[in-house]
Design an enzyme around this catalytic site. Structure first.
Site, short mmCIF file in Angstrom:
data_model
loop_
_atom_site.label_atom_id
_atom_site.label_comp_id
_atom_site.label_asym_id
_atom_site.label_seq_id
_atom_site.Cartn_x
_atom_site.Cartn_y
_atom_site.Cartn_z
N HIS A 85 -16.24 8.11 -15.71
CA HIS A 85 -15.76 6.73 -15.59
C HIS A 85 -15.77 6.31 -14.12
O HIS A 85 -16.29 5.24 -13.79
CB HIS A 85 -14.35 6.62 -16.18
CG HIS A 85 -13.62 5.36 -15.78
ND1 HIS A 85 -13.96 4.13 -16.27
CD2 HIS A 85 -12.58 5.15 -14.93
CE1 HIS A 85 -13.16 3.21 -15.74
NE2 HIS A 85 -12.32 3.81 -14.91
N ASP A 114 -38.17 -14.88 -0.07
CA ASP A 114 -37.94 -13.69 -0.89
C ASP A 114 -37.22 -12.68 0.00
O ASP A 114 -36.89 -12.99 1.16
CB ASP A 114 -39.27 -13.09 -1.39
CG ASP A 114 -39.04 -12.23 -2.65
OD1 ASP A 114 -38.10 -11.43 -2.66
OD2 ASP A 114 -39.81 -12.39 -3.62
N TRP A 150 -14.17 12.03 -9.63
CA TRP A 150 -15.28 11.37 -8.91
C TRP A 150 -15.30 11.80 -7.45
O TRP A 150 -16.29 11.62 -6.76
CB TRP A 150 -15.21 9.84 -9.05
CG TRP A 150 -14.37 9.15 -8.01
CD1 TRP A 150 -13.03 8.95 -8.08
CD2 TRP A 150 -14.80 8.58 -6.76
NE1 TRP A 150 -12.60 8.31 -6.94
CE2 TRP A 150 -13.66 8.06 -6.12
CE3 TRP A 150 -16.04 8.46 -6.12
CZ2 TRP A 150 -13.71 7.43 -4.87
CZ3 TRP A 150 -16.08 7.82 -4.86
CH2 TRP A 150 -14.92 7.32 -4.27
N SER A 178 -31.49 4.83 -3.33
CA SER A 178 -31.58 3.45 -3.80
C SER A 178 -30.70 2.53 -2.95
O SER A 178 -31.14 1.48 -2.51
CB SER A 178 -31.16 3.40 -5.27
OG SER A 178 -30.84 2.10 -5.65
N SER A 179 -29.46 2.96 -2.72
CA SER A 179 -28.54 2.12 -1.93
C SER A 179 -29.05 1.93 -0.51
O SER A 179 -28.95 0.84 0.04
CB SER A 179 -27.17 2.78 -1.83
OG SER A 179 -26.52 2.74 -3.03
N HIS A 262 -14.09 6.47 2.55
CA HIS A 262 -13.30 5.30 2.89
C HIS A 262 -14.17 4.08 3.18
O HIS A 262 -13.93 3.02 2.61
CB HIS A 262 -12.24 5.54 3.95
CG HIS A 262 -11.20 4.47 3.81
ND1 HIS A 262 -10.27 4.48 2.81
CD2 HIS A 262 -11.07 3.29 4.44
CE1 HIS A 262 -9.58 3.36 2.85
NE2 HIS A 262 -10.04 2.61 3.83
N GLU A 264 -16.89 3.57 1.87
CA GLU A 264 -17.36 3.23 0.52
C GLU A 264 -16.39 2.27 -0.18
O GLU A 264 -16.80 1.34 -0.87
CB GLU A 264 -17.51 4.52 -0.30
CG GLU A 264 -17.70 4.33 -1.80
CD GLU A 264 -19.04 3.71 -2.16
OE1 GLU A 264 -19.95 3.73 -1.32
OE2 GLU A 264 -19.14 3.18 -3.29
N TYR A 266 -14.68 0.02 1.21
CA TYR A 266 -14.91 -1.33 1.72
C TYR A 266 -16.27 -1.86 1.30
O TYR A 266 -16.44 -3.07 1.17
CB TYR A 266 -14.74 -1.35 3.24
CG TYR A 266 -13.30 -1.06 3.61
CD1 TYR A 266 -12.28 -1.73 2.92
CD2 TYR A 266 -12.94 -0.13 4.55
CE1 TYR A 266 -10.96 -1.47 3.18
CE2 TYR A 266 -11.61 0.14 4.81
CZ TYR A 266 -10.63 -0.53 4.13
OH TYR A 266 -9.31 -0.27 4.38
N SER A 277 -14.89 -16.24 -0.56
CA SER A 277 -14.93 -17.20 0.54
C SER A 277 -15.95 -18.31 0.29
O SER A 277 -15.92 -19.34 0.97
CB SER A 277 -15.28 -16.49 1.86
OG SER A 277 -14.40 -15.43 2.09
N HIS A 311 -6.32 9.47 5.62
CA HIS A 311 -5.13 9.03 4.87
C HIS A 311 -5.25 9.36 3.39
O HIS A 311 -4.29 9.26 2.65
CB HIS A 311 -4.82 7.55 5.10
CG HIS A 311 -5.80 6.59 4.51
ND1 HIS A 311 -6.18 5.43 5.13
CD2 HIS A 311 -6.47 6.60 3.35
CE1 HIS A 311 -7.04 4.78 4.38
NE2 HIS A 311 -7.24 5.47 3.29
N HIS A 312 -6.44 9.78 2.97
CA HIS A 312 -6.59 10.28 1.59
C HIS A 312 -6.14 11.73 1.49
O HIS A 312 -6.16 12.31 0.42
CB HIS A 312 -8.05 10.18 1.15
CG HIS A 312 -8.56 8.78 1.10
ND1 HIS A 312 -8.48 8.00 -0.04
CD2 HIS A 312 -9.14 8.00 2.04
CE1 HIS A 312 -9.00 6.81 0.21
NE2 HIS A 312 -9.40 6.78 1.46
N THR A 337 -7.02 -7.73 7.24
CA THR A 337 -6.98 -8.07 5.82
C THR A 337 -6.02 -9.24 5.61
O THR A 337 -6.29 -10.17 4.86
CB THR A 337 -6.54 -6.86 4.98
OG1 THR A 337 -7.30 -5.73 5.40
CG2 THR A 337 -6.80 -7.10 3.51
N LYS A 340 -7.56 -12.51 6.50
CA LYS A 340 -8.44 -13.06 5.48
C LYS A 340 -7.63 -13.78 4.40
O LYS A 340 -7.97 -14.90 4.01
CB LYS A 340 -9.28 -11.94 4.83
CG LYS A 340 -10.21 -11.27 5.81
CD LYS A 340 -11.31 -10.51 5.10
CE LYS A 340 -12.29 -11.44 4.46
NZ LYS A 340 -13.18 -12.09 5.43
N ARG A 459 -1.84 11.88 -11.54
CA ARG A 459 -3.05 11.29 -12.10
C ARG A 459 -3.92 12.40 -12.69
O ARG A 459 -3.66 13.59 -12.47
CB ARG A 459 -3.82 10.53 -11.03
CG ARG A 459 -4.36 11.41 -9.93
CD ARG A 459 -4.88 10.61 -8.76
NE ARG A 459 -6.20 10.06 -9.03
CZ ARG A 459 -7.10 9.76 -8.09
NH1 ARG A 459 -6.80 9.95 -6.82
NH2 ARG A 459 -8.27 9.27 -8.40
#
Lengths: 534, 366, 191
Positions: A85, A114, A150, A178-179, A262, A264, A266, A277, A311-312, A337, A340, A459
């Site tokens: 998932h 293009d 994950w 690909s990315s 991290h 990722e 964002y 926006s 921080h993870h 943040t 924004k 979790r």
């Protein structure tokens, strides 16, 4: 893929620039296309399929967690579901959807004919289905699909991983390539193909956020490729990067992973900032407040994302200085943040607002993303994080930023731009119905997770103690409401994209920007001669 | 079918009777956990105030500045003063949060000498507690019966949060935990102590606690560690000093008794009877209650080459494990009697009928 | 059009090189992490090793040094510290040992992986000699005491009163050359 041959109306569009031909016929059109609109559509359809598959897995998880005890699935399979998932939603649903939107909109927003590298664009899409075929096929392999979350922490994913881990690694490599190709293409397009007069500081915010996101992708996707390569070597070639027995360090894995992970996070939210926006000024009929500060805020969020990764990992046993540094750096992110959010609110303030479906999603985004941001601020406080870490509080937090954050952002974008793509307006009542069902469903699903997390539910567990039962039942009901309401979305898109009311070129009366100057549906080739921007 | 429905009814009744609607952190029972709770509430209320402020303005605009009410859009789109203010103020608020947070963090990193040191080792899927200054060393397995998990029996109030051997610590003393792991990363968490520390194989972490209030405190493993991650609870019993000392003495007596039991001889039937309990408690998680294993992940016992082959090999693999697999060395986890019993049980039940058996005294050599 | 092509090529090359460099950077994080841990003691593993010049002994305080052991995964050896803890003056050189026994019927080789907590203390602990520097082979049924000589620097911060040294003993027999695996002799000179 059966779904790619949806008949998008611009196929029939022949009567514009005589020098260009319309799309080829049949499957070949989709296989060999280098048209940014075709590729954008394919990305979006692929992402929708992945969203539905990943969503089904979420429903398996929530169904098992509806009540205490093991009812439907065994713990091994449950772990495979949580892992798949996460992987599918992150790499298969959210990221490709943003790339799809970028493909469709960036050339039209900056007045380019293009993407800069159309051939590479085709490759970067077409390797993606193979990555996910490999990943999904691991469900049928002996020993099952990846079951280590994950985040695939070593040594659970290396020494103790199932045999399918190798396929998972190949899958990650392919989606990484690909990315990276997609990101290079987007940067080249934005840097080289802007219409005359379209200076950087005139670009729509969606283009800006994607430019920064693309740089993040190029910086961190290779690190992800590196970390899975190290895993591959540990598993098959006897190295010990992450194996304490050979002098390695399992904590090193987490450092390298989160150095990717991290930014990722964002990568999955910045383009949504861009979409919102775009939408809020349109429906507030007022220019975006603080455009330059929006750009700087996104850039500083991106830069800060490189120095907050640990921080993870507050509970891995870092020395005090480490904890304090990462706590402070993480808290700093709240400043840009906040800027924004304040800018969005100031854009609405004294506007002339209407509430069409895209605006509803954008408003829900602002509110619910802010809630996720505030719980993120709570998580940044290291001493308290010891209580939150790896509980449902974290699950609630990142689902608030990713579902009503990234996913609502994407849906807002789809409702906003789909008339431009198809030439048909979506059904507004169905859209609003979808919105309210999703809004209610999301909150019923994820809000109670804050409570069980604080009360002490870890979790990634297939079964839980009795005191968590009530809120879990509620969350499961919410998940089914949210899941089923996505069928309204699918119906609305597929049905109304063909038969809905005809859209005008501007579509929304407050819309500004180059993409609204071309007819709806956008012709197969747009801006073959660059427009002039003042 | 009726049985399943009955079970469902039972479990629902059980759960609704027991469930509570706790929505917040536990205040906990230590000075640190109280400080953490207060910090949590402080940050929470700051967030609430910020949220109310931001959403207040937003909803005010949504209600007042809507086109349907005839609102005309203003033309402003920047204001340097306002933008500086709303950059600086959050920054100041953050500093206000960071100061107490750093203070609490420093208290947690107190490294003064402890009264009791306990090594906590995470295993798939149980905890091992070794008291450094006493000869006490035991494993703590979840004791919730499988029938409760599979809804074949009502769930007891401590469902999934109960163990056979809880960790026992003295009240009012500083207890230091040295946390490590045997296989994958685990994480040792007791919410009432505000102690959560990852258990990392090959590395050692520390944490500490001083609990004044005797009682039983429950927590869980909080790092995904494989199949039974959800089934390795932590239970800590805090006892007054005198009771703690009595417990220590009792533990030592128990270990002496176990050593004595290991020198006795047993009949095959006695061993099988004991072995069945051991098998269900220790082996069934992977090899399945009926010995069928989990295809592709964990081998079956029924008809296996090891369980039906030479008994020496069988004992060896149970006692010493098999490297590179999830099969652990059970020599340290099980007494000699239990080892002999479970090997005998596996050879003569679960569809096997080898007919031989082993006595505890023969186990010592492995 | 040609200009645009060149500009695109330039972007692709630059970004492609960046991506490759970042891939390399992922791997470079491994040694960087080691260096970082050396400086900060982040993972409690990187302490000093080898000889140290005679240190001034700080007799104003004592430090409790504890020894613990783990046998991770499926290591069947018996492995434990000979002394559970000792109280020492910072600056004094001490010797202690761990006891290891191979109860199996095979020749085996082990490697001890050290770790220290609090991590901050790691950089003040110097191992002059340690069994953890080498592979440790043991014959079937054999046992031995493995020595370790260490000194705690007098510069150890005052707030640290207890240092715990932990060894995890791993079975590395499988990674030994096959020729050696066949040998039955204890090979302490094998290195």
């Amino acid at each position: 893929m059966a779904t790619v041959d949806i008949d998008l109306p611009h196929v029939k569009d022949h009567d514009h620039d005589p020098h260009h031909h319309g799309p080829a016929k049949g499957l070949g059109r989709w296989l060999f296309t280098t048209n940014h609109k075709d590729i954008g559509s394919m990305y979006l359809i692929f992402s929708l399929c992945m969203f539905l598959i990943g969503g089904l897995m979420a429903l398996v998880i929530r169904a098992e967690l509806f009540q205490p005890g093991l009812q439907l699935v065994e713990p091994e399979f449950f772990n495979q579901m949580t892992t798949m998932h996460g992987l599918i939603m992150v790499f298969g649903a959210v990221m490709p959807a943003f790339v799809g939107l970028a493909n469709w909109m960036i050339p039209m927003m900056i007045g380019a004919p293009d993407m800069a590298l159309p051939r590479m664009n085709n490759w970067s899409f077409w390797i993606l289905p193979f990555a996910f075929l490999i990943l999904l096929s691991s469900l049928l392999m002996e020993g099952g699909a990846p079951n280590f979350g994950w985040t695939f922490y070593a040594p659970l994913s290396t020494t103790y991983g199932p045999p399918s881990t190798t396929f998972f690694i190949f899958g990650v490599h392919i989606m990484g390539v690909s990315s990276i190709m997609g990101a290079i293409n987007i940067i080249a397009t934005i840097l080289n193909l802007r219409a005359p007069g379209m200076t950087l500081m005139k670009m729509p915010l969606f283009v800006w956020t994607w430019l920064i996101t693309a740089f993040l992708l190029i910086a961190v996707m290779p690190v992800l490729a590196g970390v899975v390569t190290m895993m591959l070597m540990d598993i098959h070639f006897g190295t010990s990067f992450f194996n304490a027995a050979g002098g390695g360090d399992p904590v090193l894995f987490q450092h390298v992973f989160w150095f990717f992970g991290h930014p990722e996070v964002y990568i999955m939210i910045l383009p949504a900032f861009g979409i919102v926006s775009e939408i809020i000024p349109t429906f507030a009929r007022k220019r975006l407040f603080g455009y330059p500060s929006m750009v700087y805020a996104v850039a500083s969020i991106a830069l800060l994302s490189f120095i907050v990764w640990a921080h993870h990992m507050f509970t891995v046993g870092m020395p005090l200085v480490g904890e304090v540094f990462f706590m402070f750096a993480t808290m700093l992110i709240a400043v840009p943040t906040g800027v924004k959010v304040f800018n969005w609110v100031a854009t609405m303030f004294r506007g002339s607002m209407t509430f069409e479906t895209p605006m509803l999603f954008a408003l829900a985004f602002v509110v619910l993303f802010t809630i996720g941001g505030l719980s993120g601020l709570m998580l940044a406080i290291a001493p308290v994080d010891f209580q939150y870490h790896d509980t449902y509080f974290v699950v609630a937090h990142f689902h608030y930023v990713l579902v009503p954050g990234a996913v609502f952002g994407i849906m807002a974008g789809v409702y906003y731009w789909l008339p431009k793509w198809t030439g048909h307006v979506l059904n507004e009542s169905l859209g609003k119905f979808h919105f309210w069902m999703s809004f209610v469903g999301v909150n019923i699903t994820f809000f109670p997770m804050h409570f069980v997390g604080l009360a002490g539910m870890p979790r990634r567990i297939p079964d839980y103690a009795l005191q968590f039962a009530d809120f879990n039942s509620i969350a499961s009901v919410g998940a089914f409401i949210f899941g089923l309401s996505q069928l309204i979305f699918v119906y609305n898109i597929i049905h109304n994209a063909r038969v809905g009311e005809k859209a005008t070129a501007q579509v929304w009366d407050g819309a500004h920007g180059l993409e609204w100057t071309v007819p709806s549906p956008a012709p197969y080739h747009t801006f073959s001669t660059p427009p002039k921007v003042d | 079918m009726t049985k399943a429905l009955l079970a469902l009814g039972l479990s629902l009744a059980g759960s609704s009777a027991m469930a509570d609607w706790q929505v917040n952190l536990n205040r906990g029972v230590t000075e640190i956990s109280n400080a953490v709770f207060d910090l949590h509430m402080l940050i929470f209320w700051i967030c609430v105030v910020i949220g109310v402020g931001v959403f207040g303005v937003m909803f005010y605009s949504i209600f007042m500045h809507r086109k349907s009410k005839g609102a005309q859009a203003a033309h402003f789109h920047e204001n340097t003063t306002v933008e500086v203010v709303w950059t600086v103020i959050p920054f100041l608020i953050l500093i206000g949060m960071a100061i107490p947070a750093t203070g609490t963090l420093m208290d947690m990193y107190d490294t003064s000498e402890a009264d009791v040191d306990i090594q906590v080792t995470g295993y798939q899927w149980k905890w091992r507690y070794q008291y450094l200054d006493e000869d006490i060393d035991f494993f703590s397995n979840m004791s919730t019966p499988r029938e409760e998990i599979y809804n074949e029996a009502g769930k007891n109030p401590n469902y999934l949060l109960e163990v056979d051997n809880p960790l026992v610590i003295p009240a009012g003393k500083k207890v230091r935990f040295l946390i490590t792991a045997n296989d994958v990363i685990h994480s040792w968490w007791v919410p009432h102590f505000a102690v959560k520390k990852d258990a990392i194989p090959g590395f050692i972490n520390e944490s500490w606690v001083r609990v004044d209030e005797p009682g039983v405190y429950r927590g869980q493993c909080t790092e995904l560690c494989g199949k039974d991650h959800g089934f390795m609870p932590v239970v800590v019993e805090v006892k007054p000093q005198a009771e703690y000392e009595a417990w220590v003495a009792a533990q030592k007596a128990k270990q002496a008794a176990l050593a004595d039991a290991a020198s006795q001889s047993y009949s095959i039937d006695e061993l099988i009877a004991t072995g069945e309990g051991v098998y269900q408690r220790v082996c069934a998680a992977c090899h399945a209650p009926n010995g069928g294993g989990v295809p592709g992940a964990f081998p079956a016992i029924t008809g296996s080459a090891i369980a039906t082959g030479p008994i020496a090999d069988h004992i060896n693999i149970v006692a010493n494990g098999k490297s590179g697999t999830a099969m652990q060395a059970f020599k340290e986890q099980l007494s000699a009697v239990d080892l002999a019993a479970v090997v005998t049980y596996q050879r003569n039940r679960l569809g096997n009928a080898v007919g031989d058996f082993v006595n505890p005294s023969d186990i010592q050599n492995y | 059009m040609r200009d645009a092509k060149q500009a695109n090529t330039r972007v692709v090359v630059r970004l492609g090189v960046t991506a490759v460099l970042m891939f390399g950077f992922g791997f470079a994080l491994v040694p960087l992490y080691e260096v970082f841990c050396d400086i900060t003691g982040l993972n409690g593993k990187n302490f000093g090793r080898g000889d140290v010049a005679a240190l001034e002994v700080d007799r104003s305080r004592t430090v409790k040094v504890q020894f613990v052991s783990t046998n991770p995964e499926t290591m069947p050896w018996e492995f434990k510290p000979v002394e559970r803890s000792m109280r020492i003056f910072p600056g004094e050189t001490h010797q202690t040992a761990y006891f290891a026994a191979n109860p199996t019927s095979q020749w085996m080789v082990a490697q001890a992986v050290p770790s220290v907590t609090p991590a901050e203390a790691a950089q003040y602990l110097t191992k002059i000699n340690c069994f953890c520097f080498d592979r440790q082979p043991l014959d079937a049924g054999a046992s031995q005491e493995m020595p370790m000589v260490f000194v705690v620097s007098p510069e150890l911060p005052a707030h640290i009163s207890t240092i715990t040294v932990s060894y995890a003993l791993y079975d590395i027999t499988a990674s030994e050359p096959v020729a050696l695996q066949d040998k039955t002799k204890t090979g302490s000179q094998l290195l």
